[in-house]
Write a protein that holds these residues in place. Sequence first.
Motif, PDB file in Angstrom:
ATOM      1  N   GLN A   1     -73.551   3.434 -21.088  1.00 18.27           N
ATOM      2  CA  GLN A   1     -73.123   4.384 -22.121  1.00 18.27           C
ATOM      3  C   GLN A   1     -71.768   4.029 -22.719  1.00 18.27           C
ATOM      4  O   GLN A   1     -71.394   4.541 -23.762  1.00 18.27           O
ATOM      5  N   CYS A   2     -71.013   3.184 -22.029  1.00 16.93           N
ATOM      6  CA  CYS A   2     -69.738   2.699 -22.570  1.00 16.93           C
ATOM      7  C   CYS A   2     -69.532   1.256 -22.096  1.00 16.93           C
ATOM      8  O   CYS A   2     -70.396   0.696 -21.438  1.00 16.93           O
ATOM      9  N   ASP A   3     -68.424   0.669 -22.425  1.00 17.87           N
ATOM     10  CA  ASP A   3     -68.209  -0.758 -22.143  1.00 17.87           C
ATOM     11  C   ASP A   3     -67.595  -1.038 -20.775  1.00 17.87           C
ATOM     12  O   ASP A   3     -67.315  -2.190 -20.455  1.00 17.87           O
ATOM     13  N   LYS A   4     -67.374  -0.034 -19.973  1.00 24.40           N
ATOM     14  CA  LYS A   4     -66.715  -0.245 -18.690  1.00 24.40           C
ATOM     15  C   LYS A   4     -67.615  -1.005 -17.720  1.00 24.40           C
ATOM     16  O   LYS A   4     -68.831  -0.803 -17.683  1.00 24.40           O
ATOM     17  N   THR A   5     -66.981  -1.888 -16.907  1.00 27.49           N
ATOM     18  CA  THR A   5     -67.716  -2.664 -15.896  1.00 27.49           C
ATOM     19  C   THR A   5     -67.095  -2.421 -14.526  1.00 27.49           C
ATOM     20  O   THR A   5     -65.925  -2.059 -14.406  1.00 27.49           O
ATOM     21  N   PHE A   6     -67.878  -2.689 -13.473  1.00 26.92           N
ATOM     22  CA  PHE A   6     -67.456  -2.345 -12.118  1.00 26.92           C
ATOM     23  C   PHE A   6     -67.844  -3.430 -11.120  1.00 26.92           C
ATOM     24  O   PHE A   6     -68.808  -4.167 -11.325  1.00 26.92           O
ATOM     25  N   LEU A   7     -67.093  -3.494 -10.043  1.00 28.43           N
ATOM     26  CA  LEU A   7     -67.306  -4.465  -8.983  1.00 28.43           C
ATOM     27  C   LEU A   7     -68.564  -4.150  -8.183  1.00 28.43           C
ATOM     28  O   LEU A   7     -69.293  -5.036  -7.778  1.00 28.43           O
TER      29      LEU A   7
ATOM     30  N   PRO B   1     -72.066  -1.349  -7.509  1.00 27.18           N
ATOM     31  CA  PRO B   1     -72.930  -0.328  -8.131  1.00 27.18           C
ATOM     32  C   PRO B   1     -72.485   1.090  -7.795  1.00 27.18           C
ATOM     33  O   PRO B   1     -72.643   2.008  -8.582  1.00 27.18           O
ATOM     34  N   ARG B   2     -71.887   1.258  -6.609  1.00 23.11           N
ATOM     35  CA  ARG B   2     -71.411   2.582  -6.195  1.00 23.11           C
ATOM     36  C   ARG B   2     -70.321   3.081  -7.135  1.00 23.11           C
ATOM     37  O   ARG B   2     -70.259   4.253  -7.494  1.00 23.11           O
ATOM     38  N   TYR B   3     -69.410   2.160  -7.534  1.00 25.02           N
ATOM     39  CA  TYR B   3     -68.345   2.532  -8.460  1.00 25.02           C
ATOM     40  C   TYR B   3     -68.933   2.918  -9.816  1.00 25.02           C
ATOM     41  O   TYR B   3     -68.444   3.845 -10.472  1.00 25.02           O
ATOM     42  N   ARG B   4     -69.981   2.207 -10.240  1.00 31.84           N
ATOM     43  CA  ARG B   4     -70.626   2.529 -11.515  1.00 31.84           C
ATOM     44  C   ARG B   4     -71.278   3.908 -11.440  1.00 31.84           C
ATOM     45  O   ARG B   4     -71.187   4.695 -12.385  1.00 31.84           O
ATOM     46  N   ARG B   5     -71.940   4.201 -10.316  1.00 28.85           N
ATOM     47  CA  ARG B   5     -72.582   5.509 -10.158  1.00 28.85           C
ATOM     48  C   ARG B   5     -71.572   6.641 -10.268  1.00 28.85           C
ATOM     49  O   ARG B   5     -71.827   7.668 -10.900  1.00 28.85           O
ATOM     50  N   LEU B   6     -70.401   6.461  -9.623  1.00 24.73           N
ATOM     51  CA  LEU B   6     -69.354   7.477  -9.698  1.00 24.73           C
ATOM     52  C   LEU B   6     -68.873   7.657 -11.139  1.00 24.73           C
ATOM     53  O   LEU B   6     -68.662   8.776 -11.599  1.00 24.73           O
ATOM     54  N   HIS B   7     -68.695   6.527 -11.841  1.00 17.46           N
ATOM     55  CA  HIS B   7     -68.246   6.584 -13.235  1.00 17.46           C
ATOM     56  C   HIS B   7     -69.261   7.291 -14.125  1.00 17.46           C
ATOM     57  O   HIS B   7     -68.885   8.057 -15.021  1.00 17.46           O
ATOM     58  N   GLU B   8     -70.554   7.028 -13.909  1.00 17.98           N
ATOM     59  CA  GLU B   8     -71.599   7.598 -14.759  1.00 17.98           C
ATOM     60  C   GLU B   8     -71.607   9.120 -14.735  1.00 17.98           C
ATOM     61  O   GLU B   8     -72.072   9.767 -15.677  1.00 17.98           O
TER      62      GLU B   8
ATOM     63  N   THR C   1     -69.094  10.912 -15.175  1.00 22.23           N
ATOM     64  CA  THR C   1     -68.217  11.384 -16.249  1.00 22.23           C
ATOM     65  C   THR C   1     -69.014  11.588 -17.534  1.00 22.23           C
ATOM     66  O   THR C   1     -68.630  12.378 -18.388  1.00 22.23           O
ATOM     67  N   HIS C   2     -70.139  10.854 -17.673  1.00 25.00           N
ATOM     68  CA  HIS C   2     -71.007  11.017 -18.845  1.00 25.00           C
ATOM     69  C   HIS C   2     -72.026  12.136 -18.625  1.00 25.00           C
ATOM     70  O   HIS C   2     -72.296  12.929 -19.526  1.00 25.00           O
ATOM     71  N   THR C   3     -72.596  12.197 -17.424  1.00 27.38           N
ATOM     72  CA  THR C   3     -73.659  13.173 -17.150  1.00 27.38           C
ATOM     73  C   THR C   3     -73.098  14.548 -16.797  1.00 27.38           C
ATOM     74  O   THR C   3     -73.801  15.556 -16.931  1.00 27.38           O
ATOM     75  N   GLY C   4     -71.830  14.571 -16.329  1.00 24.82           N
ATOM     76  CA  GLY C   4     -71.250  15.851 -15.897  1.00 24.82           C
ATOM     77  C   GLY C   4     -71.702  16.277 -14.510  1.00 24.82           C
ATOM     78  O   GLY C   4     -71.423  17.392 -14.070  1.00 24.82           O
ATOM     79  N   GLU C   5     -72.405  15.369 -13.825  1.00 23.50           N
ATOM     80  CA  GLU C   5     -72.900  15.687 -12.471  1.00 23.50           C
ATOM     81  C   GLU C   5     -71.743  15.887 -11.494  1.00 23.50           C
ATOM     82  O   GLU C   5     -70.824  15.075 -11.415  1.00 23.50           O
ATOM     83  N   LYS C   6     -71.801  16.995 -10.761  1.00 23.52           N
ATOM     84  CA  LYS C   6     -70.780  17.306  -9.746  1.00 23.52           C
ATOM     85  C   LYS C   6     -71.486  17.804  -8.487  1.00 23.52           C
ATOM     86  O   LYS C   6     -71.663  18.999  -8.290  1.00 23.52           O
TER      87      LYS C   6
ATOM     88  N   GLY D   1     -66.480  27.934  -5.141  1.00 24.74           N
ATOM     89  CA  GLY D   1     -67.538  27.551  -6.064  1.00 24.74           C
ATOM     90  C   GLY D   1     -67.219  26.381  -6.960  1.00 24.74           C
ATOM     91  O   GLY D   1     -68.069  25.928  -7.729  1.00 24.74           O
ATOM     92  N   LYS D   2     -65.987  25.843  -6.900  1.00 27.12           N
ATOM     93  CA  LYS D   2     -65.606  24.718  -7.739  1.00 27.12           C
ATOM     94  C   LYS D   2     -66.374  23.471  -7.301  1.00 27.12           C
ATOM     95  O   LYS D   2     -66.569  23.244  -6.103  1.00 27.12           O
ATOM     96  N   ALA D   3     -66.793  22.658  -8.280  1.00 23.80           N
ATOM     97  CA  ALA D   3     -67.607  21.471  -7.973  1.00 23.80           C
ATOM     98  C   ALA D   3     -66.874  20.200  -8.386  1.00 23.80           C
ATOM     99  O   ALA D   3     -66.040  20.209  -9.294  1.00 23.80           O
ATOM    100  N   PHE D   4     -67.217  19.087  -7.721  1.00 29.85           N
ATOM    101  CA  PHE D   4     -66.533  17.812  -7.933  1.00 29.85           C
ATOM    102  C   PHE D   4     -67.525  16.666  -8.002  1.00 29.85           C
ATOM    103  O   PHE D   4     -68.582  16.697  -7.376  1.00 29.85           O
TER     104      PHE D   4
END
Length: 439
Positions: A134-140, A142-149, A151-156, A164-167
């Motif tokens: 979804q953007c040009d960012k690259t990662f070392l 796959p786990r780092y990419r999953r965490l970054h993704e 930010t696009h999906t809003g998954e917490k 009740g706060k989610a992260f």
Amino acid sequence: MALTYDDLHIYFTREEWSLLDPSQRRLYKDVMLETYRNLMVIGCYWESHQIEEHCQSDRRYGRHERSPAGEKPHEYAQCDKAFSYYGHLRKHERIQTREKPSEGFQHNKALACHSSLQIHKRTDTGEKPYKCNQCDKTFLKPRYRRLHERTHTGEKPYKCDQCGKAFAQHSTFYLHKRKHTGEKPYECNQCGKAFAQRRCLQIHKVTHTGEKPYKCNQCDKAYSQPSHLRIHKRTHSGEKPYKCNQCDKSFVSHSHLQSHEKIHTGDKPYKCNQCDKAFSQPRYLQIHERAHTGKKSHECNECGKAFAQHSTLRLHKRTHTGEKPYECNQCGKAFAQSSHLQIHKVIHTGEKLYKCNQCDKAFSQQSHLQVHKRTHTGEKPYKCNQCDKAYSQHNGLIIHTRTHTGEKPYECNQCGKAFAHYSILQYHRKNHTKETQRM
């Protein structure tokens, strides 16, 4: 060979490793040792006695435990030196034999395919093969990419069961939980103050040294934190990335936006304990409290006038220097204060952002809206301390007090007559104009 964070850094960030308890660390080290044994099976040669020695050492002593009574059971056969920790012995051996930690591995084709080795190699080459779609960012990894993704999906996926706060990340969730438990494991060794996060401790330590290593390359200002420098640089670039979704006003920092949003919500949590006034920000309350004490500790060294706030003194000094650093980019008019420039800009736009929720009137300034609202509420907060009269505007009170003091600051430059009100002076001047016309 004792395993440390450096052996496991391909799996964990340093922050993640610090959050693990000793039992979890031992578990992950055991997994690594098992991995190394499996590598031997697929063709990687590693001195197996080192693995066995590490397993025995780890079981007997633990990662950080010293042998009892200062005993040093780990001896180096080539000299008389002995060590309390097996890891220290291995380090000494490397120094003597000039062995590099990576030696002992014989790479072949089978090992080159192993994912752990591939990831490890990337730390040296800088290769980041996992790209976000979804953007040009690259990662070392796959786990780092999953965490970054997220930010696009809003998954917490990590939700606090207390508030009740989610992260999006477990490490952030773990730090949040300390707000509820009150746990503050990071303590300053100079003043004893404790913090929930390591970075907060590092920021705090600068208050003892006074060091300001982050310098602006456009002016002489320096800061103790990189975030403060980043915000300051926006005063040069004009960048205001934080936008209010109710009035489109923009701000250089998120904290400034949060303060501004309270104007729309009307939230004023900071209350004066001497009167009924409440404020949206703690600094406004502090300023107000000085009105009760009358304390004015900031004095002008040119005229002796004193002020309750240093910022007010700084603005006052410009009346002596004539400095006007805030210039309108449409007409070139300059102002001593940023707020005066903002008020002036409305002349060009004609915009009236501040609307009354009880009638249709709108205003270009928030202070004008506040004064207007008093026509609906009948509120008169400005009371005379010599009689019972009260006023909806501070200016009204100032004019009224002159009836007690006899002060007449507005003087006619033609006849010398003085007046308490500027409007009366203006009316008086018309009489001179009429006399001139008659002549």
